[in-house]
Write an enzyme that holds these catalytic residues in place. Structure first.
Site, short mmCIF file in Angstrom:
data_model
loop_
_atom_site.label_atom_id
_atom_site.label_comp_id
_atom_site.label_asym_id
_atom_site.label_seq_id
_atom_site.Cartn_x
_atom_site.Cartn_y
_atom_site.Cartn_z
N HIS A 79 0.40 4.97 6.93
CA HIS A 79 1.13 5.48 5.75
C HIS A 79 1.60 6.92 5.92
CE1 HIS A 79 -1.86 2.43 4.42
NE2 HIS A 79 -0.77 1.93 3.86
N ASP B 144 -2.21 8.58 7.74
CA ASP B 144 -3.22 7.73 8.39
C ASP B 144 -2.51 6.80 9.38
OD1 ASP B 144 -2.07 5.67 6.93
OD2 ASP B 144 -3.74 5.40 5.56
N SER C 151 0.81 -1.23 0.00
CA SER C 151 0.00 0.00 0.00
C SER C 151 0.84 1.28 0.00
CB SER C 151 -0.93 0.01 1.21
OG SER C 151 -0.20 -0.17 2.40
#
Length: 371
Positions: free
Chosen positions: A339, A336, A39
């Site tokens: 990340h 977040d 991600s």
């Protein structure tokens, strides 16, 4: 065939051919950027999967200019490190997500992104999300792209373009710890039967095969990121009820242990695979520097997520429409619970592009492009 239509078709053919040749011969800029990973660099592949790991909801992408602030499936407020590096190395377009409908034809000449939120080196990693694309499948997907390049450019030009003009970047490994080995629900069996040494041996053995497979498909210029300080992310700090300046010791120790083995693997591959350049990106030290000395870089916090909910660091519930959102996104190291923000990504990317051997070795990415 009508001569007028024949001539028009011929002109169209040569225009198309000249476009492709121009893309393949454009000196001084990157050819294709092939991005593999999780991600941290997913540019939207998970949008096309039935998965619990998605970022195509607001306010993700709020600062991503190319989409006018709409979410694209990137797990940050703006550009990923892969996006920034591609821009800096002269790419006119971002690498297109492999699973996106537009990842066909000449669009792929600038590169393809195979990364998937929740993906890891090991196939079992990320099972908690139901669907994700692990590194083995990402390499399988590149095999499809590789055949498309032969059709677009012809086998000889395609091989040249991929070997000499393209960079393969791999950002993977964090989920193998966070969403596999360290996740009690899934890994209790593995952790009883396998020591950290054994698990990391498995990771390295798998990665060796994956990188060798890419080499067999003409990849020559590689940049491999090590695992960052995963014990310091807001999620880990929150669930372990740590203070602002504390990190989860076990998670960071596992990352460092893996990172040591990764460095040895890249040295081994540089010797073993003729004509290859494997560049080691020391993401761990780079991000730890930002976390420790965040004020020096203009941040106000390196503990609290800008977008998230739960606990003192907003670190439990991922970013979404009901999340609390910080006022100034450029002042947070973390976007977040997991990340980095675009502001942090810019600093990391800059060091990978132009930094010295402390962070990127044996050469930085600007030099790798020109080899």
């Amino acid at each position: 065939m009508n001569m007028k239509y024949y001539k028009a078709a011929l002109v169209l053919f040569f225009v198309s051919l000249s476009y492709l040749t121009e893309a393949a011969n454009d000196n001084g800029s990157l050819g294709a950027s092939f991005i593999f990973g999780d991600s941290l660099v997913d540019a939207g592949n998970n949008n096309y999967l039935p998965t619990l790991s998605k970022a195509n909801i607001r306010p993700n992408g709020i600062d991503f200019k190319a989409s006018n602030g709409n979410p694209t499936g990137r797990y940050t407020n703006g550009r990923t490190i892969g996006d920034i590096i591609g821009e800096e190395l002269g790419q006119p377009n971002y690498a297109v997500p492999f699973l996106a409908p537009n990842s066909t034809g000449k669009a792929i000449l600038y590169g393809v992104n195979y990364a998937s939120g929740g993906g890891g080196i090991m196939n079992a990693t990320g099972r908690i999300f139901v669907n994700r694309v692990g590194m083995d499948i990402q390499v399988d997907y590149f095999n499809i792209t590789r055949k498309q390049f032969d059709k677009l450019l012809g086998p000889s030009k395609a091989r040249d373009y991929i070997m000499k003009k393209s960079i393969f970047s791999i950002t993977i490994g964090a989920n193998d710890f966070l969403n596999n080995y360290l996740l009690p629900v899934l890994s209790i069996g593995a952790r009883i039967s396998q020591s950290p040494d054994g698990f990391i041996d498995d990771m390295i053995d798998h990665l060796r095969i994956q990188l060798s497979r890419l080499y067999q498909m003409d990849a020559r210029k590689f940049v491999i990121g090590n695992v960052g300080p995963i014990g310091c992310i807001p999620y880990q700090k929150t669930i372990n009820q740590l203070n602002e300046n504390e990190c989860v010791d076990l998670a960071n120790k596992l990352a460092l242990q893996y990172n040591g083995r990764l460095k040895d693997l890249l040295k081994e591959l540089n010797k073993k695979l003729p004509g290859s350049t494997f560049v080691h990106a020391n993401v761990y030290d780079l991000v730890m520097e930002l976390i420790t000395n965040y004020k020096t870089y203009g941040f106000t916090t390196s503990s609290k997520a800008c977008c998230g909910n739960g606990g003192q660091f907003a670190g439990i519930i991922p970013c979404g429409p009901t999340s609390s959102l910080c006022e100034d996104r450029s002042k947070h190291v973390f976007w977040d619970p997991y990340h980095p923000s675009e502001a942090a990504n810019v600093i990391v990317a800059k060091q990978l592009l132009d930094g010295d051997k402390k962070y990127i070795s044996p050469v930085n990415l600007r030099r790798l492009r020109d080899i």
